[in-house]
Scaffold this motif. Structure first.
Motif, PDB file in Angstrom:
ATOM      1  N   GLU A  90       0.885  -1.153   0.043  1.00  0.00           N
ATOM      2  CA  GLU A  90       0.079   0.179  -0.013  1.00  0.00           C
ATOM      3  C   GLU A  90       0.850   1.364   0.034  1.00  0.00           C
ATOM      4  OE1 GLU A  90      -3.785  -0.502   2.644  1.00  0.00           O
ATOM      5  OE2 GLU A  90      -1.967  -1.559   3.773  1.00  0.00           O
ATOM      6  N   ARG A  91       0.516   2.122  -0.613  1.00  0.00           N
ATOM      7  CA  ARG A  91       1.244   3.612  -0.696  1.00  0.00           C
ATOM      8  C   ARG A  91       0.847   4.266   0.480  1.00  0.00           C
ATOM      9  NH1 ARG A  91       4.230   7.191  -3.440  1.00  0.00           N
ATOM     10  NH2 ARG A  91       3.464   9.230  -3.642  1.00  0.00           N
ATOM     11  N   PRO A  92       1.585   4.785   1.395  1.00  0.00           N
ATOM     12  CA  PRO A  92       1.330   5.421   2.673  1.00  0.00           C
ATOM     13  C   PRO A  92       0.906   6.949   2.237  1.00  0.00           C
ATOM     14  CG  PRO A  92       3.610   4.865   2.776  1.00  0.00           C
ATOM     15  CD  PRO A  92       3.168   4.317   1.288  1.00  0.00           C
ATOM     16  N   ASP A  93      -0.187   7.330   1.618  1.00  0.00           N
ATOM     17  CA  ASP A  93      -0.542   8.528   1.259  1.00  0.00           C
ATOM     18  C   ASP A  93      -1.807   8.783   2.088  1.00  0.00           C
ATOM     19  OD1 ASP A  93      -2.417   7.023  -0.046  1.00  0.00           O
ATOM     20  OD2 ASP A  93      -1.664   7.600  -2.064  1.00  0.00           O
ATOM     21  N   ALA A  94      -2.553  10.111   1.675  1.00  0.00           N
ATOM     22  CA  ALA A  94      -3.895  10.259   2.239  1.00  0.00           C
ATOM     23  C   ALA A  94      -4.912   9.316   1.920  1.00  0.00           C
ATOM     24  CB  ALA A  94      -4.453  11.761   1.745  1.00  0.00           C
ATOM     25  N   ASP A  95      -5.051   8.583   0.909  1.00  0.00           N
ATOM     26  CA  ASP A  95      -5.992   7.636   0.620  1.00  0.00           C
ATOM     27  C   ASP A  95      -5.820   6.256   1.540  1.00  0.00           C
ATOM     28  OD1 ASP A  95      -7.230   8.774  -1.440  1.00  0.00           O
ATOM     29  OD2 ASP A  95      -5.740   8.139  -3.013  1.00  0.00           O
ATOM     30  N   PHE A  96      -4.578   6.154   1.797  1.00  0.00           N
ATOM     31  CA  PHE A  96      -4.190   4.942   2.663  1.00  0.00           C
ATOM     32  C   PHE A  96      -4.544   5.298   4.294  1.00  0.00           C
ATOM     33  CE2 PHE A  96      -1.114   3.962   6.072  1.00  0.00           C
ATOM     34  CZ  PHE A  96      -0.973   2.585   5.995  1.00  0.00           C
ATOM     35  N   LEU A  97      -4.504   6.407   4.591  1.00  0.00           N
ATOM     36  CA  LEU A  97      -4.869   7.017   5.967  1.00  0.00           C
ATOM     37  C   LEU A  97      -6.338   6.972   5.841  1.00  0.00           C
ATOM     38  CD1 LEU A  97      -2.322   9.862   6.369  1.00  0.00           C
ATOM     39  CD2 LEU A  97      -2.345   7.789   7.654  1.00  0.00           C
ATOM     40  N   ALA A  98      -7.220   7.481   5.001  1.00  0.00           N
ATOM     41  CA  ALA A  98      -8.579   7.424   4.981  1.00  0.00           C
ATOM     42  C   ALA A  98      -9.075   6.125   5.258  1.00  0.00           C
ATOM     43  CB  ALA A  98      -9.039   8.128   3.861  1.00  0.00           C
ATOM     44  N   SER A  99      -8.317   5.149   4.341  1.00  0.00           N
ATOM     45  CA  SER A  99      -8.879   3.652   4.370  1.00  0.00           C
ATOM     46  C   SER A  99      -8.672   2.944   5.672  1.00  0.00           C
ATOM     47  CB  SER A  99      -8.038   2.958   3.318  1.00  0.00           C
ATOM     48  OG  SER A  99      -8.250   3.244   1.976  1.00  0.00           O
ATOM     49  N   HIS A 100      -7.668   3.496   6.518  1.00  0.00           N
ATOM     50  CA  HIS A 100      -7.237   2.853   7.532  1.00  0.00           C
ATOM     51  C   HIS A 100      -7.967   3.601   8.746  1.00  0.00           C
ATOM     52  CE1 HIS A 100      -4.678  -0.438   6.340  1.00  0.00           C
ATOM     53  NE2 HIS A 100      -4.327   0.298   5.272  1.00  0.00           N
ATOM     54  N   LEU A 101      -7.893   4.892   8.631  1.00  0.00           N
ATOM     55  CA  LEU A 101      -8.588   5.488   9.912  1.00  0.00           C
ATOM     56  C   LEU A 101      -9.738   6.116  10.053  1.00  0.00           C
ATOM     57  CD1 LEU A 101      -5.023   7.237  10.723  1.00  0.00           C
ATOM     58  CD2 LEU A 101      -5.917   5.211  11.683  1.00  0.00           C
ATOM     59  N   GLY A 102     -10.106   6.184   8.733  1.00  0.00           N
ATOM     60  CA  GLY A 102     -11.778   6.761   8.298  1.00  0.00           C
ATOM     61  C   GLY A 102     -11.626   8.106   7.911  1.00  0.00           C
ATOM     62  N   GLY A 103     -12.610   8.656   7.525  1.00  0.00           N
ATOM     63  CA  GLY A 103     -12.874   9.971   6.686  1.00  0.00           C
ATOM     64  C   GLY A 103     -12.353   9.784   5.467  1.00  0.00           C
ATOM     65  N   SER A 104     -12.193  10.986   4.873  1.00  0.00           N
ATOM     66  CA  SER A 104     -11.668  10.940   3.609  1.00  0.00           C
ATOM     67  C   SER A 104     -10.112  11.539   3.253  1.00  0.00           C
ATOM     68  CB  SER A 104     -12.626  11.993   2.607  1.00  0.00           C
ATOM     69  OG  SER A 104     -12.201  13.325   2.921  1.00  0.00           O
ATOM     70  N   ASP A 105      -9.645  11.450   2.143  1.00  0.00           N
ATOM     71  CA  ASP A 105      -8.226  11.997   1.928  1.00  0.00           C
ATOM     72  C   ASP A 105      -8.126  13.377   2.098  1.00  0.00           C
ATOM     73  OD1 ASP A 105      -9.671  12.409  -0.465  1.00  0.00           O
ATOM     74  OD2 ASP A 105      -8.086  11.747  -1.930  1.00  0.00           O
ATOM     75  N   GLU A 106      -9.037  13.757   1.920  1.00  0.00           N
ATOM     76  CA  GLU A 106      -8.876  15.647   2.298  1.00  0.00           C
ATOM     77  C   GLU A 106      -8.900  15.993   3.613  1.00  0.00           C
ATOM     78  OE1 GLU A 106     -11.746  14.509   0.556  1.00  0.00           O
ATOM     79  OE2 GLU A 106     -10.823  14.846  -1.633  1.00  0.00           O
TER      80      GLU A 106
END
Length: 173
Positions: A146-162
């Motif tokens: 997985e590329r550790p970027d905003a999409d990754f964070l949203a997928s794992h922690l919730g919310g959206s990439d913004e």
């Protein structure tokens, strides 16, 4: 004109359409998906390396806007907009010109660090090793992560990439 002979070029202009197929050698489920592909990495882009890493983008123009597949068995995340196929660059013996450096080859270091970080209860990108074929030719062992970027964070922690700010070492998106 291709991405592999122009490894220092970055950005959307150097993304090419690709067809990705996942075949489980144990007979498990697989998939076929359209995606975009680019050369990935920093130092490993150097043309002296024969084996380069790739970044895969799942976008509507290639097919579904995301890959939905249980790629990493121990993860609850099964939707991916980007993946990285890590070649191992300086950890791979094929890129060394001097035979004595081959004894230092190790593919496991980066994935071991991610797995250890995750096993200690911290957030870490998932990864697993795969054999890559390009146009029917065996290209070697790769580590899909997985590329550790905003999409990754949203997928794992919730919310959206913004909702997340991510600092990258390259200005490439």
């Amino acid at each position: 004109e291709g991405i592999y002979v122009n490894t220092s070029m970055t950005g959307a202009d150097w993304e090419r359409p690709a067809s990705l197929e996942w075949i489980d050698p144990k007979g498990g489920p697989g998939f076929h998906a359209g995606c975009g592909i680019r050369i990935h990495g920093g130092w490993s882009r150097d043309p002296r390396f024969k084996k380069h890493s790739f970044r895969l983008y799942f976008r509507k123009r290639y097919g579904p806007p995301a890959l939905e597949f249980p790629l990493f068995p121990d993860s609850r995340v099964q939707r991916f907009e980007k993946l990285v196929l890590r070649a191992g660059s300086d950890d791979a013996w094929v890129d060394y010109q001097k035979a004595w450096l081959r004894i230092m080859t190790q593919y496991l270091r980066d994935q071991f660090a991610r797995d250890t970080h995750k096993d200690m209860g911290w957030l870490a990108s998932q990864g697993r090793f795969v054999h890559l074929y390009l146009d029917g030719s065996y290209w070697g062992l790769y580590n899909v992560v997985e590329r550790p970027d905003a999409d990754f964070l949203a997928s794992h922690l919730g919310g959206s990439d913004e909702d997340y700010d991510v600092i990258q070492t390259r200005a490439e998106v």
